[in-house]
Design a protein around this motif. Sequence first.
Motif, short mmCIF file in Angstrom:
data_model
loop_
_atom_site.label_atom_id
_atom_site.label_comp_id
_atom_site.label_asym_id
_atom_site.label_seq_id
_atom_site.Cartn_x
_atom_site.Cartn_y
_atom_site.Cartn_z
N ASN A 28 0.81 -1.21 0.00
CA ASN A 28 0.00 0.00 0.00
C ASN A 28 0.84 1.27 0.00
N LEU A 29 2.06 1.21 0.51
CA LEU A 29 2.90 2.40 0.44
C LEU A 29 3.25 2.69 -1.01
N ASP A 30 3.47 1.66 -1.81
CA ASP A 30 3.70 1.87 -3.24
C ASP A 30 2.51 2.60 -3.87
N LYS A 31 1.32 2.14 -3.53
CA LYS A 31 0.12 2.76 -4.10
C LYS A 31 -0.03 4.21 -3.65
N LEU A 32 0.14 4.44 -2.35
CA LEU A 32 -0.05 5.80 -1.83
C LEU A 32 1.00 6.75 -2.38
N SER A 33 2.22 6.24 -2.60
CA SER A 33 3.27 7.07 -3.16
C SER A 33 2.98 7.47 -4.61
N ASN A 34 2.14 6.68 -5.26
CA ASN A 34 1.75 6.98 -6.64
C ASN A 34 0.32 7.51 -6.74
N PHE A 35 -0.21 7.95 -5.57
CA PHE A 35 -1.53 8.59 -5.51
C PHE A 35 -2.64 7.67 -6.01
N GLN A 36 -2.52 6.37 -5.69
CA GLN A 36 -3.52 5.39 -6.08
C GLN A 36 -4.35 4.98 -4.87
N THR A 37 -5.60 4.63 -5.10
CA THR A 37 -6.46 4.17 -4.02
C THR A 37 -6.08 2.75 -3.62
N THR A 38 -6.35 2.42 -2.36
CA THR A 38 -6.00 1.09 -1.84
C THR A 38 -7.21 0.19 -1.65
N GLY A 39 -8.39 0.76 -1.65
CA GLY A 39 -9.60 -0.01 -1.37
C GLY A 39 -10.00 -0.02 0.08
N VAL A 40 -9.14 0.52 0.95
CA VAL A 40 -9.48 0.61 2.38
C VAL A 40 -10.45 1.78 2.57
N THR A 41 -11.55 1.52 3.25
CA THR A 41 -12.57 2.56 3.42
C THR A 41 -12.94 2.82 4.87
N ASP A 42 -12.53 1.94 5.77
CA ASP A 42 -13.00 2.03 7.16
C ASP A 42 -11.95 2.62 8.09
N PHE A 43 -12.42 3.43 9.01
CA PHE A 43 -11.62 3.93 10.12
C PHE A 43 -11.98 3.19 11.40
N THR A 44 -11.07 3.24 12.37
CA THR A 44 -11.38 2.84 13.74
C THR A 44 -11.62 4.10 14.55
N PHE A 45 -12.82 4.28 15.06
CA PHE A 45 -13.16 5.44 15.86
C PHE A 45 -13.13 5.08 17.35
N ILE A 46 -12.66 6.00 18.18
CA ILE A 46 -12.56 5.76 19.62
C ILE A 46 -13.64 6.57 20.33
N GLU A 47 -14.44 5.90 21.12
CA GLU A 47 -15.50 6.58 21.88
C GLU A 47 -14.88 7.58 22.85
N GLN A 48 -15.47 8.75 22.92
CA GLN A 48 -14.93 9.82 23.75
C GLN A 48 -15.71 10.05 25.04
N GLY A 49 -16.80 9.37 25.21
CA GLY A 49 -17.57 9.52 26.45
C GLY A 49 -17.65 8.21 27.21
N GLY A 50 -18.66 8.09 28.06
CA GLY A 50 -18.91 6.84 28.76
C GLY A 50 -18.10 6.67 30.03
N ASP A 51 -18.20 5.47 30.59
CA ASP A 51 -17.58 5.18 31.88
C ASP A 51 -16.06 5.29 31.85
N TYR A 52 -15.47 4.91 30.72
CA TYR A 52 -14.01 4.95 30.66
C TYR A 52 -13.51 6.38 30.80
N ALA A 53 -14.13 7.28 30.06
CA ALA A 53 -13.72 8.68 30.15
C ALA A 53 -13.98 9.24 31.54
N GLU A 54 -15.08 8.85 32.16
CA GLU A 54 -15.38 9.33 33.50
C GLU A 54 -14.35 8.85 34.51
N GLY A 55 -13.85 7.64 34.32
CA GLY A 55 -12.81 7.14 35.20
C GLY A 55 -11.53 7.95 35.10
#
Length: 418
Positions: A28-55
Amino acid sequence: MKHLLSSIATLALTAGLAQGQAANVPDNLDKLSNFQTTGVTDFTFIEQGGDYAEGIKATLDRVTLPDGFKIELYAVVPDARHMAVGPQGIVTFVGTRKDKVWSVTDRNKDRVADEVKDFAPSLQFSIPNGPCFSPDGFLYIAEQNRVLLFPAAEFFYESPDVAAFNLVAKGDLIPEEQESFNHTARVCDIGPDGKIYISLGQPFNVAPKENLDINTKWGIGGIIRMNTDGTGREVYTYGVRNSVGHDFHPETGELWWTDNQVDGMGDDIPPGELNRQTEMGQHFGHPWFGGGDVRTNEYKGEEVPVDVVMPAVETVAHAADLGMAFYTGSQFPAKYKNAIFSAQHGSWNRTEPVGARVMVTFIDDEGNATMEPFATGWLTEDGEYLGRPVDVAQLRDGSILVSDDLAGALYRISYEGN
């Protein structure tokens, strides 16, 4: 913009050559260096609220600061290590000692992050501990054995595919046979000379004699610098055990850096170090010295073959001084101007734990430095770590961020006094 487009074009032309030197670079570094798409579309998002944040917020109630300052949870960021705040103030990139780099965004500018997601998820990172920005918006990420460059990352991080290039290909930062699991958290910074400076911790507790020649050649156990196109590499600093934090004095341009010192010599020796470097090629003592003027057992009694620069500040033994930054903002009281804020990660093998706090170092006109605690409370009276600060970075409004890889968080310290 002209400089940006020219640099991208140059990197695109040379990317194939750089990648040809590293057989293990992900496709994928080869592709990104040549401005090509990789087919990856998903991010991992981290929850910012809830019990963990309160702790985490409950822990922050224990933290003490000088009058007029307050500390708040800025973002939940797993394994948060070193930080790079974008020059436009849009996003902060956070490295880890694992395989993620996080982008942290405060979209409504209420000084609390709204979104944390992984950066460039189509890439395979390897210990991407050290992000840093150039003033013109180029993001560099120092990995275990590679340095990546992302032009305009602050503006294109919203896409899973981001233009990415090798600044230093895998196997060209250090020889692959010198790769280790130990002391591989690199940091980088752009100096006043426009060059990029990268720390290379040496992997042993005390460097063995048979490694000294290769260490000297490559700058392992030192700080190297090079042009921001990857050319002109040279060793700037010698005699370092494992530096995981450096910055340049805003007025003198001198390089200051922390160094983690030798283990196994007892609870109280050797001291940690905050160092001041005034010229290229200076030597700071390792492996003949374990910290300060304490000689290592392995080299004790031997003649020291180099001129050694002693630390500007000797810090408490095994507190693990890591990330640091000079304060250049105007929000804090005037006495903090050009002071160093630094993180003590905390001891891992001391019988009585120390550290887990933010320190401040004041420097007088002659360069003499005095360090004192600034934010404390992550280490309980029973010796339990409730957090382990790693790095300090300044936001555009003059407040500072502190990362914590135990809690997995960024904290914001601001001033509201008179």
